[in-house]
Design a protein around this motif. Structure first.
Motif, PDB file in Angstrom:
ATOM      1  N   PRO A  82       0.965  -1.391  -0.132  1.00 18.56           N
ATOM      2  CA  PRO A  82      -0.055   0.124  -0.044  1.00 18.56           C
ATOM      3  C   PRO A  82       0.769   1.244   0.059  1.00 18.56           C
ATOM      4  O   PRO A  82       1.914   1.315   0.733  1.00 18.56           O
ATOM      5  CB  PRO A  82      -0.668   0.030   1.299  1.00 18.56           C
ATOM      6  N   THR A  83       0.467   2.318  -0.745  1.00 14.89           N
ATOM      7  CA  THR A  83       1.199   3.363  -0.750  1.00 14.89           C
ATOM      8  C   THR A  83       0.209   4.678  -0.481  1.00 14.89           C
ATOM      9  O   THR A  83      -0.888   4.575  -0.398  1.00 14.89           O
ATOM     10  CB  THR A  83       1.739   3.581  -2.103  1.00 14.89           C
ATOM     11  N   LYS A  84       0.898   5.804  -0.273  1.00 10.16           N
ATOM     12  CA  LYS A  84       0.207   6.991   0.028  1.00 10.16           C
ATOM     13  C   LYS A  84       0.750   8.178  -0.800  1.00 10.16           C
ATOM     14  O   LYS A  84       1.802   8.143  -1.384  1.00 10.16           O
ATOM     15  CB  LYS A  84       0.300   7.476   1.579  1.00 10.16           C
ATOM     16  N   TRP A  85      -0.394   8.983  -1.211  1.00  9.58           N
ATOM     17  CA  TRP A  85       0.031  10.197  -1.772  1.00  9.58           C
ATOM     18  C   TRP A  85       0.495  11.336  -1.064  1.00  9.58           C
ATOM     19  O   TRP A  85       0.068  11.519  -0.051  1.00  9.58           O
ATOM     20  CB  TRP A  85      -1.211  10.657  -2.964  1.00  9.58           C
ATOM     21  N   SER A  86       1.263  12.201  -1.657  1.00  3.55           N
ATOM     22  CA  SER A  86       2.102  13.482  -1.084  1.00  3.55           C
ATOM     23  C   SER A  86       1.445  14.477  -1.417  1.00  3.55           C
ATOM     24  O   SER A  86       1.687  14.952  -2.720  1.00  3.55           O
ATOM     25  CB  SER A  86       3.513  13.354  -1.042  1.00  3.55           C
ATOM     26  N   VAL A  87       0.693  15.321  -0.810  1.00  2.00           N
ATOM     27  CA  VAL A  87      -0.047  16.633  -1.170  1.00  2.00           C
ATOM     28  C   VAL A  87       0.969  17.794  -0.797  1.00  2.00           C
ATOM     29  O   VAL A  87       1.248  17.894   0.293  1.00  2.00           O
ATOM     30  CB  VAL A  87      -1.416  16.804  -0.612  1.00  2.00           C
ATOM     31  N   SER A  88       1.555  18.405  -1.896  1.00  2.00           N
ATOM     32  CA  SER A  88       2.644  19.596  -1.641  1.00  2.00           C
ATOM     33  C   SER A  88       2.049  20.551  -0.833  1.00  2.00           C
ATOM     34  O   SER A  88       0.578  20.793  -0.700  1.00  2.00           O
ATOM     35  CB  SER A  88       2.873  19.896  -3.001  1.00  2.00           C
ATOM     36  N   GLY A  89       2.759  21.677  -0.275  1.00  2.00           N
ATOM     37  CA  GLY A  89       2.664  22.671   0.284  1.00  2.00           C
ATOM     38  C   GLY A  89       2.091  23.936  -0.309  1.00  2.00           C
ATOM     39  O   GLY A  89       2.575  24.960  -0.160  1.00  2.00           O
ATOM     40  N   VAL A  90       0.863  23.692  -0.884  1.00  2.00           N
ATOM     41  CA  VAL A  90       0.596  24.689  -1.745  1.00  2.00           C
ATOM     42  C   VAL A  90      -0.683  25.311  -1.167  1.00  2.00           C
ATOM     43  O   VAL A  90      -1.114  24.998  -0.067  1.00  2.00           O
ATOM     44  CB  VAL A  90       0.131  24.213  -3.209  1.00  2.00           C
ATOM     45  N   GLU A  91      -1.315  26.467  -1.839  1.00  2.00           N
ATOM     46  CA  GLU A  91      -2.412  26.871  -0.993  1.00  2.00           C
ATOM     47  C   GLU A  91      -3.490  26.176  -1.028  1.00  2.00           C
ATOM     48  O   GLU A  91      -3.525  25.086  -1.592  1.00  2.00           O
ATOM     49  CB  GLU A  91      -2.798  28.466  -1.830  1.00  2.00           C
ATOM     50  N   PRO A  92      -4.476  26.321  -0.027  1.00  2.00           N
ATOM     51  CA  PRO A  92      -5.510  25.279   0.263  1.00  2.00           C
ATOM     52  C   PRO A  92      -6.400  24.824  -0.900  1.00  2.00           C
ATOM     53  O   PRO A  92      -6.626  23.369  -1.225  1.00  2.00           O
ATOM     54  CB  PRO A  92      -6.466  25.974   1.505  1.00  2.00           C
ATOM     55  N   ALA A  93      -6.862  25.703  -1.860  1.00  2.00           N
ATOM     56  CA  ALA A  93      -7.811  25.231  -2.876  1.00  2.00           C
ATOM     57  C   ALA A  93      -6.988  24.410  -3.896  1.00  2.00           C
ATOM     58  O   ALA A  93      -7.292  23.133  -4.303  1.00  2.00           O
ATOM     59  CB  ALA A  93      -8.080  26.527  -3.640  1.00  2.00           C
ATOM     60  N   LYS A  94      -5.519  24.570  -4.140  1.00  2.00           N
ATOM     61  CA  LYS A  94      -4.814  23.730  -4.978  1.00  2.00           C
ATOM     62  C   LYS A  94      -4.665  22.325  -4.158  1.00  2.00           C
ATOM     63  O   LYS A  94      -4.552  21.437  -4.964  1.00  2.00           O
ATOM     64  CB  LYS A  94      -3.403  24.409  -5.082  1.00  2.00           C
ATOM     65  N   ALA A  95      -4.159  22.383  -2.861  1.00  2.00           N
ATOM     66  CA  ALA A  95      -3.965  21.004  -2.153  1.00  2.00           C
ATOM     67  C   ALA A  95      -5.266  20.249  -2.318  1.00  2.00           C
ATOM     68  O   ALA A  95      -5.036  19.030  -2.517  1.00  2.00           O
ATOM     69  CB  ALA A  95      -3.658  21.607  -0.663  1.00  2.00           C
ATOM     70  N   ALA A  96      -6.317  20.781  -2.185  1.00  2.00           N
ATOM     71  CA  ALA A  96      -7.609  20.211  -2.421  1.00  2.00           C
ATOM     72  C   ALA A  96      -7.862  19.493  -3.699  1.00  2.00           C
ATOM     73  O   ALA A  96      -8.310  18.278  -3.999  1.00  2.00           O
ATOM     74  CB  ALA A  96      -8.803  20.982  -2.027  1.00  2.00           C
ATOM     75  N   GLU A  97      -7.360  20.217  -4.714  1.00  2.00           N
ATOM     76  CA  GLU A  97      -7.428  19.950  -6.122  1.00  2.00           C
ATOM     77  C   GLU A  97      -6.633  18.584  -6.400  1.00  2.00           C
ATOM     78  O   GLU A  97      -7.087  17.473  -6.937  1.00  2.00           O
ATOM     79  CB  GLU A  97      -7.085  20.981  -7.155  1.00  2.00           C
ATOM     80  N   ILE A  98      -5.379  18.590  -5.669  1.00  2.00           N
ATOM     81  CA  ILE A  98      -4.321  17.360  -5.749  1.00  2.00           C
ATOM     82  C   ILE A  98      -4.877  16.342  -5.028  1.00  2.00           C
ATOM     83  O   ILE A  98      -4.719  15.325  -5.774  1.00  2.00           O
ATOM     84  CB  ILE A  98      -2.935  18.038  -4.934  1.00  2.00           C
ATOM     85  N   ALA A  99      -5.638  16.504  -3.844  1.00  2.00           N
ATOM     86  CA  ALA A  99      -6.105  15.362  -3.130  1.00  2.00           C
ATOM     87  C   ALA A  99      -7.251  14.779  -3.977  1.00  2.00           C
ATOM     88  O   ALA A  99      -7.364  13.582  -3.842  1.00  2.00           O
ATOM     89  CB  ALA A  99      -6.575  15.900  -1.805  1.00  2.00           C
ATOM     90  N   ARG A 100      -7.977  15.642  -4.515  1.00  2.00           N
ATOM     91  CA  ARG A 100      -9.269  15.119  -5.299  1.00  2.00           C
ATOM     92  C   ARG A 100      -8.520  14.144  -6.397  1.00  2.00           C
ATOM     93  O   ARG A 100      -9.259  13.090  -6.751  1.00  2.00           O
ATOM     94  CB  ARG A 100     -10.180  16.294  -5.902  1.00  2.00           C
ATOM     95  N   TRP A 101      -7.763  14.516  -7.212  1.00  2.00           N
ATOM     96  CA  TRP A 101      -7.068  13.939  -8.113  1.00  2.00           C
ATOM     97  C   TRP A 101      -6.529  12.436  -7.701  1.00  2.00           C
ATOM     98  O   TRP A 101      -6.581  11.312  -8.304  1.00  2.00           O
ATOM     99  CB  TRP A 101      -5.821  14.539  -8.801  1.00  2.00           C
ATOM    100  N   ALA A 102      -5.742  12.589  -6.503  1.00  2.00           N
ATOM    101  CA  ALA A 102      -5.184  11.248  -5.858  1.00  2.00           C
ATOM    102  C   ALA A 102      -6.283  10.342  -5.504  1.00  2.00           C
ATOM    103  O   ALA A 102      -6.339   9.220  -5.564  1.00  2.00           O
ATOM    104  CB  ALA A 102      -4.439  11.698  -4.669  1.00  2.00           C
ATOM    105  N   ALA A 103      -7.380  10.972  -4.925  1.00  2.00           N
ATOM    106  CA  ALA A 103      -8.392   9.929  -4.483  1.00  2.00           C
ATOM    107  C   ALA A 103      -8.893   9.404  -5.876  1.00  2.00           C
ATOM    108  O   ALA A 103      -9.498   8.138  -5.660  1.00  2.00           O
ATOM    109  CB  ALA A 103      -9.435  10.731  -3.817  1.00  2.00           C
TER     110      ALA A 103
END
Length: 333
Positions: free
Chosen positions: A93-114
């Motif tokens: 099992p692996t996990k995705w790393s969400v970079s230290g960007v502003e919150p809206a961009k972080a949410a976008e990255i997390a949505r992609w990873a999910a």
């Protein structure tokens, strides 16, 4: 031919592609050419030969040592995980790393990873407490309660007091499962102070390079989990030694990443598949490096984008380079 990958950066270890090529060609290769490689014990013997002529340069040494494991596996017709003692899990099992960007961009990255199938993630923090909190909350809002979520400060919170206060705020608002390297490396007592005062497991990353580091962290009671890197440790064998120690001392382990391409990621995968001290079910591994690149140099890139990675049963590391891509991306001085 044995394959190894040197995933070094000046920030992590004071190495780059120029120093790696220099030390391999000038020092390591002359010591290894003509040597016999027939069994795992030979890897330890050969590694010792080139360890002491050059101080430091752990990632470069890891790349050479990795190639020895790959070559031995090919010579004896076994995958590296068999050379390490045999497969103890079929996938990692692996996990995705969400970079230290502003919150809206972080949410976008997390949505992609999910959407790719990741059920575990970590969010980069340690930038500023209010921004850290907003970023983690934005990610939690997107992924919901079903995703295991942690934070990785990369040593960015300067003191235990700041780290503890920020972790408590994040835990209350976003329900995190772990915190990675909350304070700068080098002061185990400061990290131990964080661990005593928070209710989530503390992972040591930048604090952990060698087996000696692992022992010092345990003596200081500074962490609950080791993040082991093949590159930082100096090779598969030294990384395995840290996992051996962790297993004997009841410390959980995950595999960390320096954004390796396919060869380095394959080495990480073999170690994780072969060692009970690596605990990816509890702390998913960071074998996601290839996803940060537009291309890889492998004929058949690893499938690292679905929240887990599966090894092949081919000999050695089980990967082959694409010579056309090697030529395409070759750096010419």
């Amino acid at each position: 031919m044995g394959l190894g990958e040197v995933s070094c950066t000046p920030r992590w270890s004071g190495e780059d592609q120029v120093t790696a090529a220099h030390f391999i060609n000038r020092y390591f290769a002359p010591l290894l050419v003509g040597e016999m490689l027939r069994e795992v014990a030979d890897i330890d013997r050969l590694t010792t030969k080139y360890t002491f002529p050059v101080a430091g340069n752990a990632f470069t040494k890891a790349g050479v040592e990795m190639a020895l494991w790959d070559l031995l596996g090919k010579l004896v017709g076994k995958p590296v995980y068999e050379l390490l003692g045999g497969e103890v899990r079929e996938f990692v099992p692996t996990k995705w790393s969400v970079s230290g960007v502003e919150p809206a961009k972080a949410a976008e990255i997390a949505r992609w990873a999910a959407g790719r199938g990741f059920t575990a993630m970590k969010v980069k923090v340690g930038i500023d407490p209010d921004g850290d909190l907003a970023r983690v909350c934005a990610v939690r809002d997107v992924v919901g309660d079903q995703v295991k979520l942690g934070v990785d400060a990369n040593g960015g919170w300067p003191t235990a007091d700041i780290a503890v206060a920020t972790i408590r705020r994040i835990c209350e608002a976003a329900k995190i499962a772990f915190v990675e390297q909350p304070v700068p490396a080098g002061d185990h007592e400061e990290m131990a102070a964080v661990r005593r005062r928070v209710d989530v497991p503390v992972i040591a990353d930048e604090s952990l390079y060698t087996l000696s580091d692992a022992r010092a962290l345990v003596r200081a009671k500074a962490c609950d989990v080791f993040s082991i890197y093949i590159g930082k440790a100096g090779g598969i064998g030294p990384a395995k030694a840290i996992a051996d120690f962790a297993l004997s001392d009841g410390i959980a382990c995950t595999i960390g990443s320096n954004l390796e391409l396919g060869i380095g990621s394959a080495a990480m995968l073999h170690l994780a598949c072969a060692h009970r001290g690596i605990t990816p079910d509890l702390y998913p591994c960071d074998i996601i490096g290839p996803l940060f690149y537009e291309d890889d140099i492998l004929q058949f890139p690893l499938s690292a984008g679905t929240g887990h990675v599966v090894p092949t049963d081919r000999p050695g590391l089980g990967v082959d380079v694409d010579e056309a891509k090697i030529e395409k991306y070759r750096v010419r001085n």
